[in-house]
Design a protein around this motif. Structure first.
Motif, PDB file in Angstrom:
ATOM      1  N   GLN A  10      18.426 -15.795  -3.115  1.00  0.00           N
ATOM      2  CA  GLN A  10      19.144 -16.880  -2.459  1.00  0.00           C
ATOM      3  C   GLN A  10      18.186 -17.761  -1.677  1.00  0.00           C
ATOM      4  O   GLN A  10      17.085 -17.365  -1.349  1.00  0.00           O
ATOM      5  N   THR A  15      22.122 -18.515  -5.230  1.00  0.00           N
ATOM      6  CA  THR A  15      21.903 -19.429  -6.350  1.00  0.00           C
ATOM      7  C   THR A  15      21.786 -18.712  -7.683  1.00  0.00           C
ATOM      8  O   THR A  15      22.111 -19.263  -8.721  1.00  0.00           O
ATOM      9  N   ARG A  16      21.277 -17.484  -7.681  1.00  0.00           N
ATOM     10  CA  ARG A  16      21.162 -16.728  -8.930  1.00  0.00           C
ATOM     11  C   ARG A  16      21.018 -15.242  -8.598  1.00  0.00           C
ATOM     12  O   ARG A  16      20.670 -14.868  -7.488  1.00  0.00           O
ATOM     13  N   ARG A  18      19.754 -11.343 -10.544  1.00  0.00           N
ATOM     14  CA  ARG A  18      19.133 -10.646 -11.671  1.00  0.00           C
ATOM     15  C   ARG A  18      20.047  -9.475 -12.020  1.00  0.00           C
ATOM     16  O   ARG A  18      20.415  -8.696 -11.153  1.00  0.00           O
ATOM     17  N   VAL A  27      18.434 -13.189 -15.688  1.00  0.00           N
ATOM     18  CA  VAL A  27      18.676 -13.972 -14.474  1.00  0.00           C
ATOM     19  C   VAL A  27      19.848 -14.900 -14.759  1.00  0.00           C
ATOM     20  O   VAL A  27      19.857 -15.627 -15.748  1.00  0.00           O
ATOM     21  N   LEU A  28      20.874 -14.842 -13.894  1.00  0.00           N
ATOM     22  CA  LEU A  28      22.062 -15.676 -14.055  1.00  0.00           C
ATOM     23  C   LEU A  28      22.206 -16.613 -12.872  1.00  0.00           C
ATOM     24  O   LEU A  28      22.022 -16.203 -11.714  1.00  0.00           O
ATOM     25  N   GLU A  29      22.537 -17.861 -13.165  1.00  0.00           N
ATOM     26  CA  GLU A  29      22.874 -18.798 -12.102  1.00  0.00           C
ATOM     27  C   GLU A  29      24.194 -18.333 -11.498  1.00  0.00           C
ATOM     28  O   GLU A  29      25.116 -17.966 -12.215  1.00  0.00           O
ATOM     29  N   ALA A  30      24.295 -18.333 -10.165  1.00  0.00           N
ATOM     30  CA  ALA A  30      25.518 -17.854  -9.518  1.00  0.00           C
ATOM     31  C   ALA A  30      25.698 -18.523  -8.166  1.00  0.00           C
ATOM     32  O   ALA A  30      24.749 -18.694  -7.417  1.00  0.00           O
TER      33      ALA A  30
END
Length: 135
Positions: A10, A15-16, A18, A27-30
């Protein structure tokens, strides 16, 4: 398939993340994350004694907390296959207490209870007689 959240990343906001599945990491955008814990019911100690679903949750009679064994009640995380939340566990725990109270009264373990209802009335006059074995 089971995945583990390994390292949330963050800046000022999330923001993403793992995500590791086995040996693979992605890795995902979140923008947010919900974390669930404790979704495996701890019922192994009654396996073979009470009816349970294949996933380990105890079977209860519809609309009650009664199990397959007379006088044994199930509530919360061992019986709730749908919501699995602390607030619903507290509510089902209260229901199990009421079902237990009624069972004790129906089976003659409560004397001095007004209207045959266990636990209702003056606590000085309510007596619950439950036999204890193996002591």
């Amino acid at each position: 398939c089971s995945s583990d959240l390994t390292v949330p990343e963050q800046r000022s906001v999330l923001t993403r993340v793992r995500v590791r599945t086995g040996a693979e990491e992605t890795v995902l955008e979140a923008a947010g994350a919900f974390v669930a814990i404790g979704h495996d019911p701890n019922t192994g100690f009654v396996r073979g004694q009470l009816d349970m679903h294949p996933d380990g949750y105890l079977v209860t009679q519809p609309g009650t907390t009664r199990t397959s064994v007379d006088g044994v009640f199930a509530a919360g995380d061992v019986a709730d296959r749908v919501y699995r939340q602390a607030v619903t566990s507290a509510g089902s725990g209260a229901a199990a207490a009421l079902d237990t109270e009624r069972w004790l009264s129906e089976h003659g373990f409560c004397t001095g209870c007004p209207d045959g209802a266990a636990g209702i009335g003056d606590p000085e006059t309510v007596k619950v007689d439950v036999p204890v074995s193996g002591v």
